[in-house]
Design a protein around this motif. Sequence first.
Motif, PDB file in Angstrom:
ATOM      1  N   GLU A 190       6.057 -17.242  22.657  1.00  0.00           N
ATOM      2  CA  GLU A 190       5.190 -16.948  23.807  1.00  0.00           C
ATOM      3  C   GLU A 190       5.965 -16.976  25.158  1.00  0.00           C
ATOM      4  O   GLU A 190       5.948 -17.604  26.229  1.00  0.00           O
ATOM      5  CB  GLU A 190       4.089 -18.167  23.884  1.00  0.00           C
ATOM      6  CG  GLU A 190       3.222 -17.916  22.859  1.00  0.00           C
ATOM      7  CD  GLU A 190       1.921 -18.988  23.223  1.00  0.00           C
ATOM      8  OE1 GLU A 190       1.605 -18.961  24.496  1.00  0.00           O
ATOM      9  OE2 GLU A 190       1.144 -19.271  22.247  1.00  0.00           O
ATOM     10  N   THR A 191       7.235 -16.408  25.014  1.00  0.00           N
ATOM     11  CA  THR A 191       8.018 -16.213  26.087  1.00  0.00           C
ATOM     12  C   THR A 191       7.252 -15.621  27.556  1.00  0.00           C
ATOM     13  O   THR A 191       7.591 -15.649  28.612  1.00  0.00           O
ATOM     14  CB  THR A 191       9.386 -15.575  26.194  1.00  0.00           C
ATOM     15  OG1 THR A 191       9.816 -16.223  24.890  1.00  0.00           O
ATOM     16  CG2 THR A 191      10.364 -15.619  26.998  1.00  0.00           C
ATOM     17  N   ASP A 192       6.190 -14.910  27.045  1.00  0.00           N
ATOM     18  CA  ASP A 192       5.623 -14.283  28.127  1.00  0.00           C
ATOM     19  C   ASP A 192       4.571 -15.143  28.855  1.00  0.00           C
ATOM     20  O   ASP A 192       4.313 -14.941  30.049  1.00  0.00           O
ATOM     21  CB  ASP A 192       5.156 -13.058  27.757  1.00  0.00           C
ATOM     22  CG  ASP A 192       4.269 -13.108  26.432  1.00  0.00           C
ATOM     23  OD1 ASP A 192       4.539 -14.140  25.737  1.00  0.00           O
ATOM     24  OD2 ASP A 192       3.407 -12.598  26.078  1.00  0.00           O
ATOM     25  N   SER A 193       3.886 -16.163  28.208  1.00  0.00           N
ATOM     26  CA  SER A 193       3.123 -17.065  28.782  1.00  0.00           C
ATOM     27  C   SER A 193       3.517 -17.714  30.164  1.00  0.00           C
ATOM     28  O   SER A 193       4.633 -18.029  30.034  1.00  0.00           O
ATOM     29  CB  SER A 193       2.292 -17.983  27.671  1.00  0.00           C
ATOM     30  OG  SER A 193       3.356 -18.902  27.357  1.00  0.00           O
ATOM     31  N   GLY A 194       2.768 -17.450  31.214  1.00  0.00           N
ATOM     32  CA  GLY A 194       3.061 -18.251  32.492  1.00  0.00           C
ATOM     33  C   GLY A 194       3.765 -17.267  33.341  1.00  0.00           C
ATOM     34  O   GLY A 194       4.242 -17.779  34.320  1.00  0.00           O
ATOM     35  N   LEU A 195       3.995 -16.155  32.967  1.00  0.00           N
ATOM     36  CA  LEU A 195       4.981 -15.317  33.615  1.00  0.00           C
ATOM     37  C   LEU A 195       4.378 -14.365  34.628  1.00  0.00           C
ATOM     38  O   LEU A 195       3.070 -13.856  34.261  1.00  0.00           O
ATOM     39  CB  LEU A 195       6.069 -14.329  32.829  1.00  0.00           C
ATOM     40  CG  LEU A 195       7.175 -14.894  32.091  1.00  0.00           C
ATOM     41  CD1 LEU A 195       7.812 -14.030  31.199  1.00  0.00           C
ATOM     42  CD2 LEU A 195       7.983 -15.975  32.740  1.00  0.00           C
TER      43      LEU A 195
END
Lengths: 433, 251
Positions: free
Chosen positions: B173-178
């Motif tokens: 989930e490197t994309d969450s919060g971006l």
Amino acid sequence: MAAPKPNAAAREAATAARLADLVLPRGGFTAAARAEAIARVRAMGLPGRRDEYWRWTDPAALNAAHPEGAAAFRVDRPIFEGRDKVRLVFVDGVFDAAASDDPALAGAEIALLSGAEGLDIHWAKALYGTLEAASHDPVPRPLAALNTAAAGEGVLISVSGRPARPLHISYRQSSEMSDVMLHHVIRLEPGAELTLLETGTPGARGNVVTEVDIGAGARFHHIRPQGRAFDRVLVTHLFARLAEGALMKSFTLTANGRLTRNEAVIRIAGDGAVAHVAGAALGDGKDAPFLHDDTVFVDHGAVGCESRQVFKKVLKNGAQGVFQGKILVRSGAQKTDGYQISQALLLDDDSQFLAKPELEIYADDVKCSHGSTTGAIDETALFYLRSRGVPRSEATALLVLSFLADAIAEIEDPELAEAVTGRLEDWLARRTG
Amino acid sequence: MLKIQNLHVKLEDEDKPILKGVDLTVEPGRVHAIMGPNGSGKSTLSYVLSGRGGYEVTAGSATLDGADLLAMEPEDRAAAGLFLAFQYPVEIPGVGNMTFLRTALNAQRKARGEEEVSAGDFLKLVREKAKTLKIDAEMLKRPVNVGFSGGEKKRNEILQMAVLEPAMCILDETDSGLDVDAMRLVADGVNALRAPDRGFLVITHYQRLLDHIRPDVVHIMAQGRIVRTGGPELALEVEKNGYGDILAETA
Ligand SMILES: Nc1ncnc2c1ncn2[C@@H]1O[C@H](COP(=O)(O)OP(=O)(O)OP(=O)(O)O)[C@@H](O)[C@H]1O
Ligand SMILES: [Mg+2]
């Protein structure tokens, strides 16, 4: 008064025996101070386990007539080597002129206690034993009074300028049975500045007292990596008095040592003064028992002053840590900013940290806080580091250094801070494998 | 490259099975995505592969280029080429970002019998990678992730990945919060690393990331198992209809 309890009688006997066993210097300008100190020791008696501030640290090895003996550390590699400084070497408490620099520092007057002792008039006369004598209320510090009475050597330093070079008092232990008492007296005149480096093991048993009188606007920096002999026992007292706008920062690094009791008694007497005392202690009970005790008393008696105590201990294999720290804010010492933190990082379940933080406040407009924590290595952080390829031992060392960072930050000079960090890294490389 | 067979995992202290027979193979040069409802076991899979404690493997295996991952210490898995970008990157007060990264890089190189990187070369390397990820020098000087925003932490994970150049990259989930721009930076960072000998396993909830990082294969995980495997269209289906249909189908 009621008749002395049996306990008191035993203490009295032990005290008398210890005093009888001491060879007391005759003293010139210190003669009166020594006589008074003996009277104080008699009145207070040697410390015992039932004393409030000795409950967690057994003073027996410090009280005994003779040291038990301790092997000298094989290779206590020099620290601060890169730094240009004036070094005074004491081997088993005896000044070693051949190994020392010429005790001359521009802006300072330096003498040995043994050399000045015979004189009747000396600037140190006004100071020798006085800060110690004023320190016993409400908590007696008989081992410091014993030192005032019996110490035959020490350095007397009067600073009027701002010497560019630090003064380095370097202790070396050579005899397994050396029993060393040293008493240093330091006076900083208004506006003066001194950096004092104090390194090494004074002796198999050491009792070191340092009295520092810091004049208005003067600055005193003290960095003290204590020697690494495993079996040595050591008690130190740092007595400081700060005048208006004065500053002191004292940092102590302790790795190894069967018993270390470092007391600091800091009297903030002038408005706007700043006093920081910090320590990092690393103990591994694997090779020898380790007990490290910081007992600190900061006495705020002026307006708008700041004090900071930052003490960190890293303990493993049954090592013991003790912290007893008190901030007293006297009535009228408004706008005091007092801070105290004591923390232990236990690297296993066998080790123990005991803390007694105290605040006693008689002024209403002050900001004081204290905290004490005991914890283990943060497993999540450890895993994060390891998942990046850092081996467990190295990751542990990094986390220990991060734990100690706040204490090391109390060393103002970056070069000296780096030297201390290097020493810590060496210890960790050997001990966290 | 990464081969997971019949992996069963439970919590160490509890008889709570979390992974119940995961089978998954990532070939070199390929990007696999894993999607799946909250709590289905995606992070657990990534942790077990990278060696976090607290879990117990009760059956199955996981290998990286034939080497038994589950038998290795976490640091050895990293040296063997495995990297996990954490869903929740960890703050380490008192340890500088640069010190951390350099220690990690040199430890890995040492473990592989390679020369350590000099301070100068390292600085150059990190500066260059940081620039493309728009991570400023000030951030590099700070302690690891301390005071970083959520997005900055994620970018810092990708920076570590870019510097360490692992063979097998797992992104949780490197994309969450971006935000949109940061997402593109992260995706560009990942795409720049795509190589014939490198595999990726990208855990995500959103099609948006997969628009930028085009996966070759998409898996759906539910209740500790891979329940569907397909092409990029599977992610579009999830985006449109949710998991309902897929789960109903496999129940
Ligand atoms: N250490 C733990 N202790 C207790 N329960 C755990 C632990 N680790 C995982 N679980 C449980 O295992 C299940 C799977 O969790 P996991 O974090 O792997 O899910 P996930 O698929 O990554 O979810 P999300 O999409 O919300 O990130 C959850 O029910 C979770 O509560
Ligand atoms: Mg998750």
